[in-house]
Design a protein around this motif. Sequence first.
Motif, PDB file in Angstrom:
ATOM      1  N   THR A 397       0.811  -1.227   0.000  1.00  0.00           N
ATOM      2  CA  THR A 397       0.000   0.000   0.000  1.00  0.00           C
ATOM      3  C   THR A 397       0.840   1.271   0.000  1.00  0.00           C
ATOM      4  O   THR A 397       0.285   2.369   0.013  1.00  0.00           O
ATOM      5  CB  THR A 397      -0.929   0.015   1.238  1.00  0.00           C
ATOM      6  OG1 THR A 397      -0.135  -0.060   2.421  1.00  0.00           O
ATOM      7  CG2 THR A 397      -1.910  -1.148   1.206  1.00  0.00           C
ATOM      8  N   SER A 398       2.164   1.150  -0.026  1.00  0.00           N
ATOM      9  CA  SER A 398       3.005   2.349  -0.073  1.00  0.00           C
ATOM     10  C   SER A 398       3.053   2.898  -1.496  1.00  0.00           C
ATOM     11  O   SER A 398       2.423   2.352  -2.410  1.00  0.00           O
ATOM     12  CB  SER A 398       4.412   2.020   0.439  1.00  0.00           C
ATOM     13  OG  SER A 398       4.922   0.872  -0.215  1.00  0.00           O
ATOM     14  N   SER A 399       3.810   3.933  -1.699  1.00  0.00           N
ATOM     15  CA  SER A 399       3.822   4.635  -2.987  1.00  0.00           C
ATOM     16  C   SER A 399       4.306   3.747  -4.130  1.00  0.00           C
ATOM     17  O   SER A 399       5.243   2.956  -3.977  1.00  0.00           O
ATOM     18  CB  SER A 399       4.718   5.871  -2.878  1.00  0.00           C
ATOM     19  OG  SER A 399       4.855   6.494  -4.134  1.00  0.00           O
ATOM     20  N   TYR A 400       3.658   3.921  -5.299  1.00  0.00           N
ATOM     21  CA  TYR A 400       4.030   3.177  -6.508  1.00  0.00           C
ATOM     22  C   TYR A 400       4.721   4.094  -7.513  1.00  0.00           C
ATOM     23  O   TYR A 400       4.749   3.817  -8.709  1.00  0.00           O
ATOM     24  CB  TYR A 400       2.775   2.596  -7.161  1.00  0.00           C
ATOM     25  CG  TYR A 400       2.180   1.389  -6.461  1.00  0.00           C
ATOM     26  CD1 TYR A 400       2.633   0.993  -5.207  1.00  0.00           C
ATOM     27  CD2 TYR A 400       1.180   0.649  -7.061  1.00  0.00           C
ATOM     28  CE1 TYR A 400       2.084  -0.102  -4.565  1.00  0.00           C
ATOM     29  CE2 TYR A 400       0.622  -0.446  -6.437  1.00  0.00           C
ATOM     30  CZ  TYR A 400       1.078  -0.821  -5.181  1.00  0.00           C
ATOM     31  OH  TYR A 400       0.533  -1.905  -4.557  1.00  0.00           O
ATOM     32  N   LYS A 401       5.272   5.168  -7.043  1.00  0.00           N
ATOM     33  CA  LYS A 401       5.854   6.156  -7.944  1.00  0.00           C
ATOM     34  C   LYS A 401       6.890   5.553  -8.895  1.00  0.00           C
ATOM     35  O   LYS A 401       6.964   5.915 -10.074  1.00  0.00           O
ATOM     36  CB  LYS A 401       6.490   7.270  -7.107  1.00  0.00           C
ATOM     37  CG  LYS A 401       7.065   8.411  -7.938  1.00  0.00           C
ATOM     38  CD  LYS A 401       7.636   9.493  -7.042  1.00  0.00           C
ATOM     39  CE  LYS A 401       8.208  10.632  -7.854  1.00  0.00           C
ATOM     40  NZ  LYS A 401       8.777  11.712  -6.993  1.00  0.00           N
ATOM     41  N   ASP A 402       7.701   4.602  -8.403  1.00  0.00           N
ATOM     42  CA  ASP A 402       8.766   3.989  -9.213  1.00  0.00           C
ATOM     43  C   ASP A 402       8.344   2.653  -9.799  1.00  0.00           C
ATOM     44  O   ASP A 402       9.171   1.977 -10.439  1.00  0.00           O
ATOM     45  CB  ASP A 402      10.027   3.805  -8.365  1.00  0.00           C
ATOM     46  CG  ASP A 402      10.550   5.125  -7.825  1.00  0.00           C
ATOM     47  OD1 ASP A 402      10.450   6.128  -8.554  1.00  0.00           O
ATOM     48  OD2 ASP A 402      11.040   5.141  -6.678  1.00  0.00           O
ATOM     49  N   TYR A 403       7.053   2.258  -9.597  1.00  0.00           N
ATOM     50  CA  TYR A 403       6.655   0.915 -10.014  1.00  0.00           C
ATOM     51  C   TYR A 403       5.575   0.928 -11.095  1.00  0.00           C
ATOM     52  O   TYR A 403       4.947  -0.098 -11.357  1.00  0.00           O
ATOM     53  CB  TYR A 403       6.110   0.117  -8.817  1.00  0.00           C
ATOM     54  CG  TYR A 403       6.977   0.132  -7.577  1.00  0.00           C
ATOM     55  CD1 TYR A 403       8.363   0.212  -7.675  1.00  0.00           C
ATOM     56  CD2 TYR A 403       6.411   0.055  -6.308  1.00  0.00           C
ATOM     57  CE1 TYR A 403       9.160   0.229  -6.531  1.00  0.00           C
ATOM     58  CE2 TYR A 403       7.194   0.067  -5.166  1.00  0.00           C
ATOM     59  CZ  TYR A 403       8.561   0.159  -5.292  1.00  0.00           C
ATOM     60  OH  TYR A 403       9.340   0.174  -4.167  1.00  0.00           O
ATOM     61  N   LYS A 404       5.348   2.051 -11.739  1.00  0.00           N
ATOM     62  CA  LYS A 404       4.206   2.151 -12.655  1.00  0.00           C
ATOM     63  C   LYS A 404       4.315   1.191 -13.842  1.00  0.00           C
ATOM     64  O   LYS A 404       3.304   0.735 -14.367  1.00  0.00           O
ATOM     65  CB  LYS A 404       4.081   3.582 -13.153  1.00  0.00           C
ATOM     66  CG  LYS A 404       3.673   4.565 -12.056  1.00  0.00           C
ATOM     67  CD  LYS A 404       3.531   5.976 -12.611  1.00  0.00           C
ATOM     68  CE  LYS A 404       3.114   6.954 -11.502  1.00  0.00           C
ATOM     69  NZ  LYS A 404       2.978   8.347 -12.004  1.00  0.00           N
ATOM     70  N   GLU A 405       5.554   0.897 -14.309  1.00  0.00           N
ATOM     71  CA  GLU A 405       5.743   0.000 -15.449  1.00  0.00           C
ATOM     72  C   GLU A 405       6.174  -1.390 -15.021  1.00  0.00           C
ATOM     73  O   GLU A 405       6.469  -2.246 -15.853  1.00  0.00           O
ATOM     74  CB  GLU A 405       6.783   0.591 -16.402  1.00  0.00           C
ATOM     75  CG  GLU A 405       6.472   2.007 -16.881  1.00  0.00           C
ATOM     76  CD  GLU A 405       5.171   2.072 -17.650  1.00  0.00           C
ATOM     77  OE1 GLU A 405       4.840   1.081 -18.322  1.00  0.00           O
ATOM     78  OE2 GLU A 405       4.489   3.120 -17.576  1.00  0.00           O
TER      79      GLU A 405
END
Length: 412
Positions: A397-405
């Motif tokens: 549930t933490s940030s997905y800023k670096d995981y979008k792809e």
Amino acid sequence: MDTIVPRKSRKNKYLLIGLPLFLLAAYVVFSSVTKKRGLDVKKGEITIKTVENAYFEDFIVFQAKVEPLNSMLLNVIEGGSIQEIFVGNGDFVQKGQPLARLYNPNTELGYMTQETSMIEQINNLNKVKLDLRNQELNLAKDLVAIEHDYLDAKSLYELNEKLFKEQILSKNEWEKTQENFRFQKERKNIIQQSIQKEKQANQIQIAQINQSQAIMQKSLSILRNNKKNFLVTAPLAGRLSSFEPVLGKNYVAGESIGKIDVMKGYKLLADVDEFYLEKVSQGQKGEIEYKGEMIPVTVSKVIPEVKNGRFQVELNFMSTEKLDLRQGLSFGVRLMLSEKSKSIVLPKGSFYEDTSGKWIFIVEGDKAVRKEISLGRENPLYYEVLGGLKAGDKAVTSSYKDYKEIEILNFK
């Protein structure tokens, strides 16, 4: 005799060599295309929450300030500059108590001119009424004299009638007596009719004058009361707040210089984000924490006017217990938007900002796999899960800023 040996085709040789290479290259391309993109992450750098089967409450939380249950604004009725201030902000005042005095020489002069003009008009109307009364009195005096002449003519007529019958009075004298009596009788009747009509006309005119005077007296009374408006007084008993008039400062008519709070109960006033405008309505229940206890409150008024992206909500305390509150205290209000219902819920997190709630990483052993989901309502703690997750699932549930792809997160 020599035997002819057929030459082997180089084309077949190249085919046998190139086919395996082509298949190998095709496999590499296929694998690179179909292989899911992964990323190694440290498990301690991400947040993992468990999907639960629990009661979901649709509620919002916002800050509200304590305000007196009833207040009244102090508005300047007649504009002018502050000449005197008799009380201070925060003082308790009684109804009718002077608070401040304003001064406006132009307005006061205008009031004096109007008052003088009205008094003059009232006096003129009184003079007209007096003239009408005198006119009636003079007519009454004339009628008395005419009545006297008529009675004299009647007495003489009756006397001469007897004398004429006894042949003592001459015919000529008798005819004169008859003519005089007829004249006095008609004169009396005409004057009586004239006086009656004159009285009726005068009564109508006097009634109109009285009506005009009553209106003018009322206007004069209002004018004199308006002169008192330069003195600002307390319209009711209570405590002054936001009362900060400045000596010499000019205030226009209708401008507020403070308010009076009626110290008989309190309410809560809150600014709520416009997103909830359609969800908040009168009668909804909520609660605040006061001295370790939960105190129930209810929405008493919703002011739908949006200013700077927020609208106002008033809440009343449902408890009959007297609370030791102070104006300006702030409380966090938990307002229920719907009843509790059993549902699959997912704890809130930063992932929503990057996925809009359409997908999430689900933990499977030493990795987390991307999965499509569907979310519904939300409150400050949970999202309501409509599909794609079940109770017991563990989600990142933490940030997905670096995981979008990325499709797989490998835990290190």
